[in-house]
Write an enzyme that holds these catalytic residues in place. Sequence first.
Site, short mmCIF file in Angstrom:
data_model
loop_
_atom_site.label_atom_id
_atom_site.label_comp_id
_atom_site.label_asym_id
_atom_site.label_seq_id
_atom_site.Cartn_x
_atom_site.Cartn_y
_atom_site.Cartn_z
N ARG A 175 0.91 -1.28 -0.15
CA ARG A 175 -0.05 -0.02 0.07
C ARG A 175 0.90 1.40 0.03
NH1 ARG A 175 -3.69 -0.07 4.88
NH2 ARG A 175 -1.88 -1.58 5.63
N ASN A 229 -6.28 -2.41 2.21
CA ASN A 229 -6.23 -3.99 2.59
C ASN A 229 -7.71 -4.56 2.58
OD1 ASN A 229 -3.36 -4.21 2.42
ND2 ASN A 229 -3.29 -4.25 4.80
#
Length: 88
Positions: free
Chosen positions: A18, A36
């Site tokens: 990320r 996520n």
Amino acid sequence: MTARHLIVHGRVQGVFYRDWTVETARDHGLAGWVRNLPDGTVEAHLEGDGEAITRMIAAMHDGPPRAAPTRIEQRSAEPQGLGGFTRR
């Protein structure tokens, strides 16, 4: 402006995927977000120039050094008019 919704499969959680996505998307001048999902995948929304999105998705197939993406599901999405790229 173009937008794409992505689901990234493989080893993409716990490997800074990320954070890498945020940095790389900003480098490409894209707006959007990444997060996520409970099933171990990563979801992302990209919007901006179509060619920049294509380059970003190509880069996402590799990701950061410890990641191992296996496939990316993608579909067209409606631009949300976002400013900047964030991690959710």
